[in-house]
Design an enzyme around this catalytic site. Structure first.
Site, PDB file in Angstrom:
ATOM      1  N   GLY A 232       0.844  -1.193   0.000  1.00 55.38           N
ATOM      2  CA  GLY A 232       0.000   0.000   0.000  1.00 55.38           C
ATOM      3  C   GLY A 232       0.876   1.238   0.000  1.00 55.38           C
ATOM      4  N   ARG A 233       1.525   1.463   1.152  1.00 57.29           N
ATOM      5  CA  ARG A 233       2.355   2.660   1.332  1.00 57.29           C
ATOM      6  C   ARG A 233       3.444   2.777   0.263  1.00 57.29           C
ATOM      7  NH1 ARG A 233       3.124   4.743   6.561  1.00 57.29           N
ATOM      8  NH2 ARG A 233       2.582   2.688   7.355  1.00 57.29           N
TER       9      ARG A 233
ATOM     10  N   ARG B 167      -1.710  11.193  10.879  1.00 56.55           N
ATOM     11  CA  ARG B 167      -0.513  10.399  11.198  1.00 56.55           C
ATOM     12  C   ARG B 167       0.404  11.063  12.242  1.00 56.55           C
ATOM     13  NH1 ARG B 167       3.051   8.706   8.305  1.00 56.55           N
ATOM     14  NH2 ARG B 167       2.991   6.578   9.066  1.00 56.55           N
TER      15      ARG B 167
ATOM     16  N   TYR C 286       0.592   8.697  15.451  1.00 59.27           N
ATOM     17  CA  TYR C 286       1.812   7.886  15.566  1.00 59.27           C
ATOM     18  C   TYR C 286       3.052   8.730  15.832  1.00 59.27           C
ATOM     19  CZ  TYR C 286      -1.242   5.124  12.446  1.00 59.27           C
ATOM     20  OH  TYR C 286      -2.291   4.484  11.837  1.00 59.27           O
TER      21      TYR C 286
ATOM     22  N   CYS D  11      -9.574  21.884  17.745  1.00 55.69           N
ATOM     23  CA  CYS D  11      -9.482  22.207  19.174  1.00 55.69           C
ATOM     24  C   CYS D  11      -8.952  21.032  19.989  1.00 55.69           C
ATOM     25  CB  CYS D  11     -10.849  22.658  19.680  1.00 55.69           C
ATOM     26  SG  CYS D  11     -11.370  24.103  18.779  1.00 55.69           S
TER      27      CYS D  11
HETATM   28  N1  LLP Z   1      -2.126  -6.104   3.950  1.00 51.92           N
HETATM   29  C1  LLP Z   1      -2.753  -6.059   5.144  1.00 51.92           C
HETATM   30  C2  LLP Z   1      -3.447  -7.249   5.623  1.00 51.92           C
HETATM   31  C3  LLP Z   1      -2.715  -4.889   5.917  1.00 51.92           C
HETATM   32  O1  LLP Z   1      -3.323  -4.858   7.091  1.00 51.92           O
HETATM   33  C4  LLP Z   1      -2.023  -3.744   5.426  1.00 51.92           C
HETATM   34  C5  LLP Z   1      -1.970  -2.508   6.206  1.00 51.92           C
HETATM   35  C6  LLP Z   1      -1.407  -3.834   4.156  1.00 51.92           C
HETATM   36  C7  LLP Z   1      -1.471  -5.033   3.458  1.00 51.92           C
HETATM   37  C8  LLP Z   1      -0.668  -2.673   3.542  1.00 51.92           C
HETATM   38  O2  LLP Z   1       0.429  -2.313   4.304  1.00 51.92           O
HETATM   39  P1  LLP Z   1       1.493  -1.266   3.723  1.00 51.92           P
HETATM   40  O3  LLP Z   1       2.153  -1.887   2.514  1.00 51.92           O
HETATM   41  O4  LLP Z   1       0.760  -0.028   3.342  1.00 51.92           O
HETATM   42  O5  LLP Z   1       2.431  -1.046   4.840  1.00 51.92           O
HETATM   43  N2  LLP Z   1      -2.358   3.798   9.171  1.00 51.92           N
HETATM   44  C9  LLP Z   1      -0.999   3.353   9.339  1.00 51.92           C
HETATM   45  C10 LLP Z   1      -0.715   2.081   8.570  1.00 51.92           C
HETATM   46  C11 LLP Z   1      -1.667   0.963   8.899  1.00 51.92           C
HETATM   47  C12 LLP Z   1      -1.450  -0.240   8.030  1.00 51.92           C
HETATM   48  C13 LLP Z   1      -2.569  -1.210   8.174  1.00 51.92           C
HETATM   49  N3  LLP Z   1      -2.454  -2.379   7.373  1.00 51.92           N
HETATM   50  C14 LLP Z   1      -0.064   4.481   8.977  1.00 51.92           C
HETATM   51  O6  LLP Z   1      -0.538   5.573   8.617  1.00 51.92           O
HETATM   52  O7  LLP Z   1       1.146   4.339   9.088  1.00 51.92           O
END
Ligand code: LLP
Length: 419
Positions: free
Chosen positions: A275-276, A312, A316, A344
């Site tokens: 994702g990221r 974020r 975090y 606020c």
């Molecule tokens: N697969 C599963 C089962 C997941 O739970 C996640 C992310 C991904 C793939 C994708 O992960 P990535 O490649 O994006 O790291 N809100 C947080 C991140 C939470 C991630 C949740 N799961 C942040 O802003 O850092």
């Protein structure tokens, strides 16, 4: 790395001046670079080409329909975790056989809609969830593929809120229970338990935790093979880290080099769920300084984007680089600011104690690395309409989500009679 660059002291997204976009559509605003998105998708695709995996973009990172379409058109599948994400993926024409569905709390309705849509498989995380998927599949006269998410109990060395693969996290099944379930899979007459899923966390900068987790998955696969249980899929999740500040994350090639030998041993169809890595550095959030406020202790730059737009930093303590759209507009002097939003809450900040060029009301700032978990985690807190989203492609920019209006804020509310 990405296509947000300075030319003659002005920040550009590809060939479009960011200031022009901000002036046209107002602030706060999310801006995405199409080229950066595609390049990052291709980086992973190319690094893993030798095993031709299914790359399922993790929709939670950025679920804008145009972003999803850009990736889907280039062959990406989607990793979804809710009925809403499934709906969005289908809406942009993703082939359901390229959709995988994860999450610890799938509802009966969500399960039914995913089965009806004909998704590739579920990633299931508990015995009662398997029982429910089985019941729903029976009712729909279907037999559905399911991967078991195992919790390999490895430390991903990331922020504790985004670590998921340790034994104390709510995610997945421990190895022993997973094996037991595979051995007793006949009790689920409408499930085909045919794969293993691991996802150990997010913003992981080293390959080692992935290697450890995949080795544990391989041990399980081999134990099952020895008991004549053969699988189809190994889903290694997402989690690849990116540069926000001065991290030195593994590249897609480094990652592939470390894990490919293991994945080849598995002899299964490999799924990745980044994702990221794909979306993170493809987007920025642009905000305008409303006031500069100096107190005996600190300088505050109060900007028009708050924790409701980008949570974020508050959630975090995440670091996002913040750059003025115009360099040296007020000379070369720098000062330290807390860059805070209008919400606020004392926790409403984008940056603390950040050295910045001297700021004035009206200055435009770019919050970098906001393409993943930016807009998708935004809210209407303090009854603030959510920001618009713009996608830039070369010389052109298109509005891909309108700014919400006050009317949008109340459209689902019903004022009870007799108040
Ligand atoms: N697969 C599963 C089962 C997941 O739970 C996640 C992310 C991904 C793939 C994708 O992960 P990535 O490649 O994006 O790291 N809100 C947080 C991140 C939470 C991630 C949740 N799961 C942040 O802003 O850092």
């Amino acid at each position: 790395m990405h296509h947000f660059r300075f030319r003659k002291n002005q920040l550009y997204c590809e060939n479009v001046k960011v200031e022009d976009i901000a002036k046209k559509f107002g602030t706060p605003i999310y801006i995405y670079s199409l080229k950066t998105l595609i390049e990052h998708y291709r980086k992973i695709k190319n690094a893993f080409h030798s095993i031709n995996p299914l790359i399922c973009f993790s929709v939670k990172a950025n679920s804008n329909l145009s972003v999803l379409k850009v990736l889907a058109k280039r062959g990406a599948g989607m990793d979804v975790v809710s009925g809403g994400e499934l709906f969005k993926a289908l809406r942009v024409g993703v082939n359901p056989k390229r959709i995988v569905y994860a999450g610890v709390g799938k509802s009966e309705r969500e399960i039914a809609s995913a089965i009806k849509a004909g998704i590739l498989f579920f990633n299931a995380e508990s015995f009662p969830e398997l029982a429910l998927i089985d019941r729903v599949a029976r009712r729909l006269h279907e037999r559905i593929d399911v991967c078991l998410r195992v919790n390999p109990d490895v430390d991903p060395h990331t922020h504790k809120f985004i670590a998921t693969g340790k034994a104390t996290n709510k995610f997945g099944l421990d190895m022993y229970t997973a094996e037991e379930i595979f051995l007793r899979s006949r009790i689920f007459s409408h499930l085909n338990l045919c794969g293993i899923h691991i996802h150990i966390g997010s913003q992981i900068t080293q390959a080692q935790p992935f290697v450890k987790a995949i080795k544990k998955a391989l041990t399980l696969i081999n134990r099952l093979r020895a008991k004549k249980i053969s699988l189809k899929y190994l889903n290694i999740g997402g989690g690849l880290g990116i540069v926000y500040r001065n991290e030195k994350p593994q590249t897609a090639e480094d990652f592939a080099r470390a894990v490919l030998p293991l994945l080849k041993k598995a002899k299964l169809r490999i799924i990745l769920e980044p994702g990221r890595f794909i979306a993170g550095n493809s987007g920025i959030l642009v905000s305008k300084v409303t006031y500069v406020k100096t107190t005996p202790n600190k300088n505050f730059a109060i900007v028009d984007a708050g924790m409701n737009d980008l949570i974020r930093p508050s959630l975090y303590d995440a670091y996002h680089e913040i750059l003025p759209l115009e360099l040296n507009s007020h000379g070369h002097r720098t000062t330290k600011y807390d860059i805070v939003g209008p919400i606020c809450e004392s926790g409403d900040f984008l940056a603390k104690n950040r050295s910045m060029p001297v700021l004035e009301a009206g200055d435009l700032l770019a919050v970098m690395g906001a393409g993943a978990y930016g807009f998708t985690m935004s809210s209407n807190y303090n009854s603030r309409p959510r920001a618009p989203e713009v996608l830039v492609h070369g010389n052109t920019c298109s509005l891909v989500r309108k700014r919400e209006t006050y009317q949008d804020l109340v459209k689902n509310e019903i004022i009870s009679k007799g108040l």
